[in-house]
Scaffold this active site. Structure first.
Site, PDB file in Angstrom:
ATOM      1  N   TYR A 189     -16.463  15.187  20.608  1.00 51.31           N
ATOM      2  CA  TYR A 189     -16.613  16.521  20.025  1.00 51.31           C
ATOM      3  C   TYR A 189     -15.842  17.588  20.781  1.00 51.31           C
ATOM      4  O   TYR A 189     -15.918  17.691  22.004  1.00 51.31           O
ATOM      5  CB  TYR A 189     -18.098  16.937  19.977  1.00 51.31           C
ATOM      6  CG  TYR A 189     -18.268  18.434  19.838  1.00 51.31           C
ATOM      7  CD1 TYR A 189     -17.760  19.090  18.710  1.00 51.31           C
ATOM      8  CD2 TYR A 189     -18.872  19.200  20.829  1.00 51.31           C
ATOM      9  CE1 TYR A 189     -17.857  20.467  18.585  1.00 51.31           C
ATOM     10  CE2 TYR A 189     -18.985  20.578  20.706  1.00 51.31           C
ATOM     11  CZ  TYR A 189     -18.472  21.217  19.589  1.00 51.31           C
ATOM     12  OH  TYR A 189     -18.554  22.564  19.472  1.00 51.31           O
ATOM     13  N   LYS A 244     -23.273  18.101  16.594  1.00 47.42           N
ATOM     14  CA  LYS A 244     -23.916  17.043  15.794  1.00 47.42           C
ATOM     15  C   LYS A 244     -22.910  16.686  14.711  1.00 47.42           C
ATOM     16  O   LYS A 244     -22.718  17.437  13.747  1.00 47.42           O
ATOM     17  CB  LYS A 244     -25.210  17.548  15.145  1.00 47.42           C
ATOM     18  CG  LYS A 244     -26.370  17.655  16.104  1.00 47.42           C
ATOM     19  CD  LYS A 244     -27.602  18.086  15.314  1.00 47.42           C
ATOM     20  CE  LYS A 244     -28.685  18.608  16.226  1.00 47.42           C
ATOM     21  NZ  LYS A 244     -29.360  19.791  15.666  1.00 47.42           N
ATOM     22  N   CYS A 256       0.820  -1.211   0.000  1.00 50.82           N
ATOM     23  CA  CYS A 256       0.000   0.000   0.000  1.00 50.82           C
ATOM     24  C   CYS A 256       0.857   1.266   0.000  1.00 50.82           C
ATOM     25  O   CYS A 256       0.375   2.340  -0.351  1.00 50.82           O
ATOM     26  CB  CYS A 256      -0.949  -0.011   1.205  1.00 50.82           C
ATOM     27  SG  CYS A 256      -1.824  -1.567   1.385  1.00 50.82           S
TER      28      CYS A 256
HETATM   29  P1  FAD Z   1      -0.201 -10.240  -1.604  1.00 51.58           P
HETATM   30  O1  FAD Z   1       0.010  -9.324  -0.466  1.00 51.58           O
HETATM   31  O2  FAD Z   1      -0.157  -9.675  -2.981  1.00 51.58           O
HETATM   32  O3  FAD Z   1       0.850 -11.402  -1.495  1.00 51.58           O
HETATM   33  C1  FAD Z   1       0.863 -12.461  -2.398  1.00 51.58           C
HETATM   34  C2  FAD Z   1       2.294 -12.941  -2.573  1.00 51.58           C
HETATM   35  O4  FAD Z   1       2.254 -14.261  -3.032  1.00 51.58           O
HETATM   36  C3  FAD Z   1       3.078 -12.142  -3.593  1.00 51.58           C
HETATM   37  O5  FAD Z   1       4.220 -11.559  -3.028  1.00 51.58           O
HETATM   38  C4  FAD Z   1       3.441 -13.167  -4.668  1.00 51.58           C
HETATM   39  O6  FAD Z   1       4.749 -12.997  -5.162  1.00 51.58           O
HETATM   40  C5  FAD Z   1       3.345 -14.473  -3.897  1.00 51.58           C
HETATM   41  N1  FAD Z   1       3.052 -15.617  -4.758  1.00 51.58           N
HETATM   42  C6  FAD Z   1       2.069 -15.730  -5.680  1.00 51.58           C
HETATM   43  N2  FAD Z   1       2.084 -16.936  -6.250  1.00 51.58           N
HETATM   44  C7  FAD Z   1       3.095 -17.608  -5.682  1.00 51.58           C
HETATM   45  C8  FAD Z   1       3.621 -18.908  -5.862  1.00 51.58           C
HETATM   46  N3  FAD Z   1       3.079 -19.762  -6.738  1.00 51.58           N
HETATM   47  N4  FAD Z   1       4.673 -19.279  -5.126  1.00 51.58           N
HETATM   48  C9  FAD Z   1       5.227 -18.447  -4.224  1.00 51.58           C
HETATM   49  N5  FAD Z   1       4.773 -17.186  -4.015  1.00 51.58           N
HETATM   50  C10 FAD Z   1       3.719 -16.785  -4.728  1.00 51.58           C
HETATM   51  N6  FAD Z   1      -5.199  -2.403   0.127  1.00 51.58           N
HETATM   52  C11 FAD Z   1      -5.755  -1.613   1.054  1.00 51.58           C
HETATM   53  O7  FAD Z   1      -6.596  -2.094   1.836  1.00 51.58           O
HETATM   54  N7  FAD Z   1      -5.406  -0.300   1.191  1.00 51.58           N
HETATM   55  C12 FAD Z   1      -4.468   0.276   0.381  1.00 51.58           C
HETATM   56  O8  FAD Z   1      -4.153   1.456   0.527  1.00 51.58           O
HETATM   57  C13 FAD Z   1      -3.879  -0.529  -0.622  1.00 51.58           C
HETATM   58  N8  FAD Z   1      -2.957   0.002  -1.455  1.00 51.58           N
HETATM   59  C14 FAD Z   1      -2.365  -0.807  -2.385  1.00 51.58           C
HETATM   60  C15 FAD Z   1      -1.411  -0.247  -3.233  1.00 51.58           C
HETATM   61  C16 FAD Z   1      -0.786  -1.028  -4.174  1.00 51.58           C
HETATM   62  C17 FAD Z   1       0.238  -0.421  -5.100  1.00 51.58           C
HETATM   63  C18 FAD Z   1      -1.100  -2.420  -4.271  1.00 51.58           C
HETATM   64  C19 FAD Z   1      -0.405  -3.299  -5.272  1.00 51.58           C
HETATM   65  C20 FAD Z   1      -2.056  -2.983  -3.450  1.00 51.58           C
HETATM   66  C21 FAD Z   1      -2.700  -2.178  -2.491  1.00 51.58           C
HETATM   67  N9  FAD Z   1      -3.684  -2.704  -1.650  1.00 51.58           N
HETATM   68  C22 FAD Z   1      -4.274  -1.890  -0.712  1.00 51.58           C
HETATM   69  C23 FAD Z   1      -4.132  -4.110  -1.762  1.00 51.58           C
HETATM   70  C24 FAD Z   1      -3.430  -4.994  -0.757  1.00 51.58           C
HETATM   71  O9  FAD Z   1      -2.048  -4.793  -0.848  1.00 51.58           O
HETATM   72  C25 FAD Z   1      -3.794  -6.444  -1.043  1.00 51.58           C
HETATM   73  O10 FAD Z   1      -5.186  -6.577  -0.896  1.00 51.58           O
HETATM   74  C26 FAD Z   1      -3.125  -7.427  -0.094  1.00 51.58           C
HETATM   75  O11 FAD Z   1      -1.741  -7.301  -0.150  1.00 51.58           O
HETATM   76  C27 FAD Z   1      -3.536  -8.863  -0.451  1.00 51.58           C
HETATM   77  O12 FAD Z   1      -2.843  -9.777   0.320  1.00 51.58           O
HETATM   78  P2  FAD Z   1      -2.523 -11.233  -0.228  1.00 51.58           P
HETATM   79  O13 FAD Z   1      -1.780 -11.940   0.836  1.00 51.58           O
HETATM   80  O14 FAD Z   1      -3.752 -11.828  -0.753  1.00 51.58           O
HETATM   81  O15 FAD Z   1      -1.590 -10.993  -1.499  1.00 51.58           O
END
Ligand code: FAD
Length: 550
Positions: free
Chosen positions: A427, A435, A44
Site C-alpha cells: 500500500y 484496506k 492473444c
Molecule cells: P493453439 O494455441 O490454438 O494451437 C493449436 C495449433 O495446433 C494451431 O496453430 C493449429 O493450426 C494446430 N493444429 C491443429 N490441428 C492440427 C493438426 N492436425 N496438425 C497440425 N497442426 C494442427 N487466452 C488467454 O488466456 N488470454 C487472452 O487474452 C486470450 N486472447 C485470445 C485472443 C484470440 C484472438 C484467440 C484466438 C485466443 C485467445 N486466447 C486467450 C486463448 C488462447 O490463445 C488459447 O487458449 C491457447 O492458445 C490454447 O493453446 P493450444 O495449444 O491448446 O492451441
C-alpha cells in the site's frame, strides 16, 4: 534410451511442452507438426494488430522454427497437418501443403491442436464467408481487407472476449461497429449485473450493442452483407466477424479411438494422459476439471495451456507432476475498462445446485484523496457456512488485474473470505488504500457470514412492492437527484438517528446507499434501535442501476 516425441500443434501448449521437455531431456528427439504457417504466435495479441496498437506484424511471432531449432534442438515442420494417428503402430500420418504424405513413428505423442472457431450452418454463411480470428493468417486477412477495402461498418457476431476485443479494435480503426449477441449479456464468465456495467460502457463508446438476438441469415447484396436477426431486425454491414466461441479440435483423437468427454473435449487424466497411455493431450482441445466445482469443463485459455505443456513434459521426463484443474482466471480489456473473473460464477453454481452467497463492493482503486482513483466493482461468491471463496468478478479501469490475481491465489489454496481479510497487501496512496479493495471484499463477506449484516440482492429488490416494503435511500440529496429506486423513502444517513420515527415499525425495511457502505451503517443503526426486519442492498445503487435500468 532416446525417446521420440511427436507434438501436434506448435502454439501455446505444443511449443511450451517442447521447450520444457528439451530442458529436462537433452537426448529426446522432438518434432512439432504445425498445420499453419507459424508456430508460437501471439493469439492473444491478434485483435490489437488490426487497430495498430501492435504495429509490427513480427511482434506477433513470438518464436520461429529456426529459433526453436537453434535454442531447443526441436525439429519444427510447419504447413504439415497430422491427418491420422495409428495408436497400435504408434505412428502418425502427415500431409504437407505440397501434397506429400508420409508416416512418422513415435514413442510418445502429444496433442495440442487447440480449438476452432464455431461456424454454425446459418443460411447464407458460405456466400458471405465471415472472418474468424484464430491465427496470424486470419488477422492478416482482416487487416488486409480493412487496409484495401476501407469498410465503414462492421458487425461482430458474438460478445465474448474475442468479439469484444475485435469490436474495440475495429472502433479504434474508425469502423462503425455493431456487436450482435444472442444471450442477454456479453462476456459469459461474468454474471449479468457485472456484464451490465460493460453494456453501459460499450454503448457510451458509440458501439452498437444488440443483445438477446441471434443471426437468422446472411444475405450478400450490392451494399455488402445484410444480416437478418431472429427478431426480424436487419443489420447492413460491410464486413462480418464471427466470434461466437470455439470448439475443441478432436477429429484426430476421435478417429484414433481416444476417449472424448461429454462436453466434446479430449478426455485426459490428472497426468494429462488420454485413454491411450502413449498419447497426451492438452490445451483448448481437452476437458479439464473445474478447480472449484470439480466438474468437467472446457476452459480455453492460454495460461492453462502453457502450464499443461510444462506438466506433460514433466510427466514424459519421469517427474511426478499432476494437473489439478482450471479455475478460469481471465481478464479482458473492454475499451477503458477491464473485466476479470476467476473461479465459478453464480450462473454455474445455480445450475449445479451448489449453495453460495454473493457480496458486491465498489472500492476505489487507490486512496480517494490521491488523484486518479477509479471504481473497482467486485463480486465475491462464497460458501456461506465455511466462507470458502468459490469465485470472483471485477470490473474497473485500474488495478483490476492485481485484485483478481490476489483472489485467484486464495481460491487456489482453498482459502476463505477471512483469508482475504488477512492478506497484507502493498500500500501507498497512488496504488491502493490501507484496506485494499480485496480486504474490503473479505470484510463485507465476513460481515454477512457472521450475521453483522443481512443483505438482499438487486434482483430481489427489483421485484419488491414499495407499498409492502419500506425501501430506504440513505444517500445525500445530490446523489438521489433523478436516480433512485421508485417508491423509495429518502432519509440521508446523517439524519437517520433523528428521523427514526418516520420509519414504519410494521414493515420490512431495505436500506440502500450508493455503493453499500452507508447502507451497512444504516442497517447497524436501525437494528440497534429495535427495527428487527432490516436488510441492506448489497452493492447499493451502483450494482442496482446498470442491472435494472442499464
Ligand atoms: P493453439 O494455441 O490454438 O494451437 C493449436 C495449433 O495446433 C494451431 O496453430 C493449429 O493450426 C494446430 N493444429 C491443429 N490441428 C492440427 C493438426 N492436425 N496438425 C497440425 N497442426 C494442427 N487466452 C488467454 O488466456 N488470454 C487472452 O487474452 C486470450 N486472447 C485470445 C485472443 C484470440 C484472438 C484467440 C484466438 C485466443 C485467445 N486466447 C486467450 C486463448 C488462447 O490463445 C488459447 O487458449 C491457447 O492458445 C490454447 O493453446 P493450444 O495449444 O491448446 O492451441
Amino acid at each position: 534410451m532416446q525417446k521420440k516425441v511427436l507434438i501436434v500443434g506448435g502454439v501455446a501448449g505444443g511449443a511450451s511442452a517442447a521447450a520444457r521437455l528439451r530442458r529436462l531431456d537433452e537426448k529426446a528427439k522432438i518434432i512439432i507438426f504445425e498445420r499453419g504457417e507459424h508456430i508460437s504466435y501471439a493469439n492473444c495479441g491478434l485483435p490489437y494488430y488490426v487497430s495498430g496498437v501492435i504495429s509490427e506484424r513480427d511482434a506477433l511471432l513470438v518464436q520461429t522454427p529456426q529459433g526453436m531449432k537453434g535454442r531447443f534442438e526441436v525439429d519444427v515442420r510447419t504447413q504439415s497437418e497430422v491427418t491420422r494417428i495409428f495408436p497400435m503402430q504408434k505412428e502418425i500420418e502427415i500431409l504437407e501443403k505440397n501434397g506429400r504424405r508420409y508416416i512418422e513413428a513415435y514413442d510418445v505423442l502429444i496433442l495440442s491442436p487447440g480449438a476452432a472457431p464455431v461456424r454454425p450452418p446459418i443460411p447464407g454463411i458460405n456466400d458471405v464467408e465471415p472472418f474468424v480470428v484464430r491465427n496470424v493468417t486470419d488477422i492478416d486477412r482482416i487487416k488486409g481487407y480493412i487496409d484495401t477495402q476501407h469498410p465503414k461498418t462492421a458487425a461482430v457476431v458474438g460478445g465474448g472476449f474475442i468479439g469484444l476485443e475485435m469490436a474495440e479494435n475495429l472502433h479504434v480503426r474508425g469502423v462503425e461497429t455493431t456487436i450482435i449477441e444472442m444471450s442477454n449479456q456479453v462476456m459469459a464468465p461474468l454474471d449479468y449485473e457485472m456484464a451490465a456495467i460493460l453494456h453501459d460502457h460499450i454503448f457510451n463508446k458509440g458501439v452498437n450493442l444488440i443483445l438477446e438476438d441471434g443471426v437468422k441469415a446472411f444475405t450478400k447484396n450490392d451494399k455488402g452483407t445484410l444480416i437478418t436477426l431472429q427478431s426480424g431486425s436487419e443489420v447492413q454491414t460491410d464486413m462480418v466477424i464471427l466470434a461466437i466461441g470455439v470448439k475443441p479440435e478432436i477429429k484426430l483423437a476421435k478417429e484414433a479411438g481416444l476417449a472424448i468427454g461429454d462436453l466434446g473435449g479430449i478426455k485426459v487424466n490428472e497426468k494429462l494422459q488420454t485413454s491411450d497411455p502413449n498419447i497426451y493431450a492438452l490445451g483448448d482441445a481437452i476437458e479439464v476439471k473445474n478447480f472449484v466445482t470439480g466438474q468437467p469443463a472446457l476452459i480455453p485459455l492460454a495460461g492453462p495451456a502453457n502450464k499443461q505443456g510444462r506438466i506433460v513434459a514433466d510427466v514424459i521426463a519421469g517427474k511426478n507432476s499432476t494437473y489439478e484443474g482450471t479455475q478460469g482466471t481471465s481478464i479482458a480489456k473492454v475499451f477503458d475498462l477491464a473485466a476479470a473473473s476467476t473461479g465459478a460464477n453464480e450462473k454455474t453454481l445455480k445450475k449445479l445446485g451448489i449453495p453460495y452467497e454473493v457480496s458486491f463492493t465498489h472500492s476505489a482503486s487507490n486512496a480517494g484523496y490521491y488523484p486518479g482513483a477509479t471504481r473497482l466493482s467486485t463480486k465475491l461468491i462464497f460458501d456461506r457456512k465455511s466462507g470458502r471463496i468459490l469465485g470472483a468478478q471485477i470490473v474497473g479501469s485500474q488495478g483490476v488485474d492485481k485484485r483478481i490475481d490476489d483472489i485467484a491465489g486464495v481460491i487456489r489454496h482453498y482459502g476463505t473470505v477471512f483469508d482475504l481479510q488477512d492478506l497484507e497487501l502493498a500500500y501507498a496512496p497512488p496504488f491502493s488504500s490501507a484496506k485494499d479493495p480485496v480486504n474490503m471484499a473479505g470484510y463485507v463477506a465476513g460481515n454477512i457470514i457472521s450475521g453483522d449484516v443481512e443483505i438482499v440482492h438487486w434482483h430481489e429488490v427489483k421485484d419488491m412492492n414499495p407499498k409492502e416494503i419500506c425501501i430506504l435511500d440513505v444517500r445525500t440529496i445530490e446523489e438521489r437527484k433523478g436516480k433512485f429506486i421508485p417508491g423509495s423513502l429518502h432519509i440521508p444517513i446523517d439524519e437517520l438517528r433523528s428521523r427514526l420515527s418516520e420509519l414504519p415499525k410494521d414493515k420490512d425495511i431495505v436500506v440502500y446507499c450508493e455503493i453499500g457502505l452507508r447502507g451497512y451503517l444504516a442497517y447497524r443503526i436501525l437494528k440497534q434501535h429495535g427495527f428487527t426486519h432490516v436488510k441492506d442492498l448489497s452493492g447499493g445503487w451502483v450494482t442496482y442501476y446498470p442491472a435494472v435500468f442499464g
